[in-house]
Enzyme design. Structure first.
Site: not given
Ligand code: PXP
Length: 254
Positions: A224, A44, A46, A201-202, A50, A102, A152, A8, A71, A11
């Protein structure tokens, strides 16, 4: 099989948008991720734009040769953009304008008709549809009924429990193990329904291993942590390190 990694790159656009300028280029970022072995690129789009902009999606569509996963919410505006630009996949996510990122999975049961209609339109255009859900069987079953091909699983709660060394020991460690079990059970539920299972995520180099060991999970979306590491070691190296962390974790598959 080792799970795939979609990087992703939101950033990279966050840094660009901090100055509303032209660098760093997310196109260069996408190409570098692919050259380093990423299986796909995730962004993503949004509602508040942003980081990723509409034009980024158009350019990425032309440049990405692996797999482009966008996304978005299930709104008419977003589905319209997807139908025009035709990414390989759309991941339907919830969005709250005030959130930093998210915050959890989509409430598929509570917004069923809107989500099902979006899935129908996207699939009719040949776009693969994934729905981001919490590891909860009612949401997974609803995603299946809505016609999604993939879910997911939201790993935010697990990520929170493993964020710091302090959290990862003692009570935190026990709770993280419980969360891994919840994700494992959710993965099994999804597979029984015929859904492909992704997770994200995370996730970090430190916490991805136990999830990579879950046999049903075939794809990770990670952003991230990779972009953060890239600040110090470069993007190619950061991607390679994450691929290696996933490979090592998947070596513990049952
Ligand atoms: N999956 C989804 C559905 C998300 O919304 C995000 C954040 O945009 C991620 C994965 C990636 O998350 P992270 O940036 O925390 O790795």
């Amino acid at each position: 099989m080792t799970p795939k990694l979609n990087v992703n790159i939101d950033h990279v656009a966050t840094i660009r948008e901090a100055r509303k300028t032209i660098e760093p280029s997310i196109i260069t970022a996408a190409v570098m991720c692919e050259q380093a072995g990423a299986n796909g690129i995730t962004v993503h789009l949004r509602g508040d734009r942003r980081h990723i902009q509409d034009r980024d999606i158009e350019l990425l569509r032309d440049v990405v040769t692996t797999y482009l996963n966008v996304e978005m919410t299930a709104s008419n505006e977003m589905v319209g953009i997807a139908l025009e630009t035709k990414p390989d996949a759309v991941s339907l996510v919830p969005e709250n304008p005030n959130e930093v990122t998210t915050e959890g999975g989509l409430d598929v049961t509570g917004n069923f008709d809107v989500i099902r209609n979006a899935v129908v339109d996207l699939k009719a255009a040949g776009i693969f549809v994934s729905i981001f859900v919490d590891p909860a069987s009612d949401q997974i079953e609803a995603a299946h009924r809505a016609g999604a091909q993939q879910i997911e699983l939201c790993t935010a709660e697990y990520a929170e429990l493993t964020l710091s060394a302090r959290a990862a020991h003692g009570e935190g460690e026990r709770r993280a193990a419980v969360e891994v079990e919840r994700i494992r059970k959710a993965s099994e539920t999804a597979q029984k329904l015929g859904l492909i299972v992704a997770a994200g995520h995370g996730l970090t180099y430190r916490n991805v291993g136990p999830l990579a060991a879950i046999p049903q999970i075939t794809e990770f979306n990670i952003g991230h942590n990779i972009i953060s590491r890239a600040v110090f070691v470069g993007l190619g190296q950061a991607v390679r390190e994450m691929i290696e962390a996933i490979r090592l974790g998947s070596g513990n598959r049952a």
